[in-house]
Motif scaffolding. Structure first.
Motif, PDB file in Angstrom:
ATOM      1  N   ALA A 188       0.827  -1.205   0.000  1.00  0.00           N
ATOM      2  CA  ALA A 188       0.000   0.000   0.000  1.00  0.00           C
ATOM      3  C   ALA A 188       0.862   1.256   0.000  1.00  0.00           C
ATOM      4  O   ALA A 188       0.549   2.240  -0.687  1.00  0.00           O
ATOM      5  CB  ALA A 188      -0.934  -0.008   1.218  1.00  0.00           C
ATOM      6  N   ALA A 189       1.953   1.223   0.747  1.00  0.00           N
ATOM      7  CA  ALA A 189       2.836   2.389   0.787  1.00  0.00           C
ATOM      8  C   ALA A 189       3.505   2.622  -0.561  1.00  0.00           C
ATOM      9  O   ALA A 189       3.611   3.762  -1.028  1.00  0.00           O
ATOM     10  CB  ALA A 189       3.898   2.195   1.872  1.00  0.00           C
ATOM     11  N   VAL A 190       3.957   1.529  -1.201  1.00  0.00           N
ATOM     12  CA  VAL A 190       4.591   1.682  -2.514  1.00  0.00           C
ATOM     13  C   VAL A 190       3.587   2.217  -3.526  1.00  0.00           C
ATOM     14  O   VAL A 190       3.903   3.095  -4.346  1.00  0.00           O
ATOM     15  CB  VAL A 190       5.194   0.337  -2.982  1.00  0.00           C
ATOM     16  N   GLU A 191       2.353   1.718  -3.491  1.00  0.00           N
ATOM     17  CA  GLU A 191       1.323   2.211  -4.410  1.00  0.00           C
ATOM     18  C   GLU A 191       1.068   3.702  -4.199  1.00  0.00           C
ATOM     19  O   GLU A 191       0.864   4.448  -5.162  1.00  0.00           O
ATOM     20  CB  GLU A 191       0.035   1.419  -4.220  1.00  0.00           C
ATOM     21  N   SER A 192       1.088   4.144  -2.953  1.00  0.00           N
ATOM     22  CA  SER A 192       0.889   5.567  -2.672  1.00  0.00           C
ATOM     23  C   SER A 192       2.032   6.407  -3.250  1.00  0.00           C
ATOM     24  O   SER A 192       1.806   7.495  -3.781  1.00  0.00           O
ATOM     25  CB  SER A 192       0.796   5.798  -1.168  1.00  0.00           C
ATOM     26  N   LEU A 193       3.253   5.883  -3.169  1.00  0.00           N
ATOM     27  CA  LEU A 193       4.393   6.610  -3.724  1.00  0.00           C
ATOM     28  C   LEU A 193       4.342   6.629  -5.247  1.00  0.00           C
ATOM     29  O   LEU A 193       4.738   7.617  -5.874  1.00  0.00           O
ATOM     30  CB  LEU A 193       5.692   5.980  -3.228  1.00  0.00           C
ATOM     31  N   VAL A 194       3.849   5.554  -5.857  1.00  0.00           N
ATOM     32  CA  VAL A 194       3.658   5.562  -7.317  1.00  0.00           C
ATOM     33  C   VAL A 194       2.652   6.641  -7.699  1.00  0.00           C
ATOM     34  O   VAL A 194       2.849   7.389  -8.664  1.00  0.00           O
ATOM     35  CB  VAL A 194       3.188   4.179  -7.814  1.00  0.00           C
ATOM     36  N   THR A 195       1.564   6.738  -6.954  1.00  0.00           N
ATOM     37  CA  THR A 195       0.554   7.768  -7.218  1.00  0.00           C
ATOM     38  C   THR A 195       1.154   9.161  -7.092  1.00  0.00           C
ATOM     39  O   THR A 195       0.880  10.053  -7.910  1.00  0.00           O
ATOM     40  CB  THR A 195      -0.628   7.610  -6.251  1.00  0.00           C
ATOM     41  N   LEU A 196       1.993   9.361  -6.073  1.00  0.00           N
ATOM     42  CA  LEU A 196       2.673  10.643  -5.904  1.00  0.00           C
ATOM     43  C   LEU A 196       3.540  10.953  -7.120  1.00  0.00           C
ATOM     44  O   LEU A 196       3.513  12.074  -7.649  1.00  0.00           O
ATOM     45  CB  LEU A 196       3.532  10.607  -4.639  1.00  0.00           C
ATOM     46  N   PHE A 197       4.300   9.951  -7.579  1.00  0.00           N
ATOM     47  CA  PHE A 197       5.157  10.158  -8.741  1.00  0.00           C
ATOM     48  C   PHE A 197       4.330  10.520  -9.968  1.00  0.00           C
ATOM     49  O   PHE A 197       4.651  11.472 -10.694  1.00  0.00           O
ATOM     50  CB  PHE A 197       5.980   8.899  -9.024  1.00  0.00           C
ATOM     51  N   VAL A 198       3.264   9.770 -10.231  1.00  0.00           N
ATOM     52  CA  VAL A 198       2.448   9.995 -11.431  1.00  0.00           C
ATOM     53  C   VAL A 198       1.838  11.389 -11.407  1.00  0.00           C
ATOM     54  O   VAL A 198       1.751  12.058 -12.445  1.00  0.00           O
ATOM     55  CB  VAL A 198       1.366   8.900 -11.552  1.00  0.00           C
ATOM     56  N   ARG A 199       1.415  11.854 -10.230  1.00  0.00           N
ATOM     57  CA  ARG A 199       0.832  13.191 -10.141  1.00  0.00           C
ATOM     58  C   ARG A 199       1.847  14.257 -10.525  1.00  0.00           C
ATOM     59  O   ARG A 199       1.550  15.170 -11.307  1.00  0.00           O
ATOM     60  CB  ARG A 199       0.306  13.439  -8.727  1.00  0.00           C
ATOM     61  N   HIS A 200       3.069  14.144 -10.026  1.00  0.00           N
ATOM     62  CA  HIS A 200       4.099  15.120 -10.386  1.00  0.00           C
ATOM     63  C   HIS A 200       4.514  14.963 -11.849  1.00  0.00           C
ATOM     64  O   HIS A 200       4.793  15.955 -12.528  1.00  0.00           O
ATOM     65  CB  HIS A 200       5.314  14.958  -9.466  1.00  0.00           C
ATOM     66  N   TRP A 201       4.554  13.731 -12.333  1.00  0.00           N
ATOM     67  CA  TRP A 201       4.921  13.488 -13.730  1.00  0.00           C
ATOM     68  C   TRP A 201       3.925  14.147 -14.682  1.00  0.00           C
ATOM     69  O   TRP A 201       4.288  14.742 -15.697  1.00  0.00           O
ATOM     70  CB  TRP A 201       4.988  11.978 -13.981  1.00  0.00           C
ATOM     71  N   SER A 202       2.634  14.047 -14.348  1.00  0.00           N
ATOM     72  CA  SER A 202       1.586  14.618 -15.207  1.00  0.00           C
ATOM     73  C   SER A 202       1.694  16.133 -15.294  1.00  0.00           C
ATOM     74  O   SER A 202       1.334  16.727 -16.318  1.00  0.00           O
ATOM     75  CB  SER A 202       0.204  14.217 -14.682  1.00  0.00           C
ATOM     76  N   ASP A 203       2.190  16.764 -14.239  1.00  0.00           N
ATOM     77  CA  ASP A 203       2.306  18.225 -14.223  1.00  0.00           C
ATOM     78  C   ASP A 203       3.636  18.721 -14.770  1.00  0.00           C
ATOM     79  O   ASP A 203       3.822  19.928 -14.949  1.00  0.00           O
ATOM     80  CB  ASP A 203       2.145  18.746 -12.788  1.00  0.00           C
ATOM     81  N   ALA A 204       4.576  17.816 -15.024  1.00  0.00           N
ATOM     82  CA  ALA A 204       5.921  18.212 -15.458  1.00  0.00           C
ATOM     83  C   ALA A 204       5.980  18.346 -16.980  1.00  0.00           C
ATOM     84  O   ALA A 204       5.048  17.966 -17.699  1.00  0.00           O
ATOM     85  CB  ALA A 204       6.948  17.189 -14.975  1.00  0.00           C
TER      86      ALA A 204
END
Length: 293
Positions: A188-204
């Motif tokens: 669950a923690a790794v999935e949350s970090l993936v979500t964090l990465f994808v959110r920043h990636w989408s805005d970059a």
């Protein structure tokens, strides 16, 4: 907020204090425990829960030894990165707020990046615009030439690496690598970090494309998309390519995350708009518009 405060109160980490001059059932101020004591208490509870959940799912033989542990310094962290990179097979996500990469940094990281790309690992790297003294320009060119994807954004919260969406390394202090990293394997923690990465990636943005995020499909992604466009199901595409159905689904999910779309129809539209895939049966003259009256 109410749930969080109730939870902290049950653990003795926060105490609600009523005020006579304030009306209403929820009127109160809260007195908190010391931050270090609260973190220690919550960490112990997380470890107990993770152990109980693992035992319930698979018994002692399948229980993971830890949901997270700290690697205490730079050298220990680097050794672990080398170990994880060597067995990585599908995807690598990295987030690095450092604006100046030294020759020493590149000597460790650059060869691993290129080796992974040559194995077919999809690599997405997030960084901040480089500052004076950065030495990564040459590696960036080589990284892109082998199919690596890179975007920039002004702000990043942490230094982060995620290996095949199974293990994450999170910096203890983004500005001080000598303090080491947290190695996290809790799903669950790794999935949350993936979500964090994808959110920043989408805005970059991709600096190589004048600020417009682009996409380069790997050979596996091209093969999967081509077969599905021809009418194959996930199962027949997997059989044709000699991979598991889960790998096909995983590949498509990764593409949807990269493009910020929610379903396969939107994925097809996005790939077509970016000219990243050609529909089956579309000839060269139709694709380029030649031969039109």
């Amino acid at each position: 907020m109410r749930v969080a405060l109730d939870e902290l109160a049950d653990l003795g980490l926060a105490q609600g204090i009523r005020q006579s001059l304030v009306y209403g059932a929820d009127a109160a101020v809260w007195r908190a425990a010391r931050a270090d004591a609260a973190v220690a208490t919550l960490r112990r509870r997380a470890l107990r829960r993770a152990g109980a959940a693992s035992a319930a799912e698979g018994g002692p033989a399948e229980a993971i030894p830890y949901p997270a542990m700290r690697l205490p310094d730079r050298q220990t962290s680097r050794r672990r990165i080398i170990e994880l990179a060597a067995i990585e097979r599908a995807e690598h996500l990295s987030m690095n707020p450092t604006q100046v990469l030294t020759v020493e940094d590149l000597a460790v990281g650059a060869p691993m990046d290129i080796a992974a790309l040559r194995r077919g690992v999809r690599m997405r790297s997030l960084g901040r615009p480089p500052a004076d003294g950065d030495r990564s320009a040459g590696h960036a060119i080589e990284f892109g030439r082998h199919g690596g994807e890179y975007r920039e954004t002004p702000r990043l919260p942490h230094k982060l690496m995620i290996f095949d969406r199974r293990v994450a390394l999170l910096s203890v202090d983004a500005l001080d690598p000598d303090r080491g990293v947290w190695e996290i394997v809790d799903r669950a923690a790794v999935e949350s970090l993936v979500t964090l990465f994808v959110r920043h990636w989408s805005d970059a943005t991709d600096p190589r494309r004048n600020g417009v995020p682009g996409i380069v499909l790997t050979s596996r992604e091209k093969a999967v998309v081509a077969l599905l466009a021809e009418g194959h199901t996930d199962a027949t595409a997997a059989q044709h390519l000699g991979m598991s159905i889960r790998s096909v689904t995983y590949t498509l999910r990764g593409l949807m995350d990269r493009l910020g779309v929610q379903n396969r129809f939107q994925l097809g539209l996005a790939l077509g708009a970016l000219h990243a895939a050609t529909p089956p049966g579309l000839s060269t003259s139709e694709e380029t518009g030649e031969g039109e009256e």
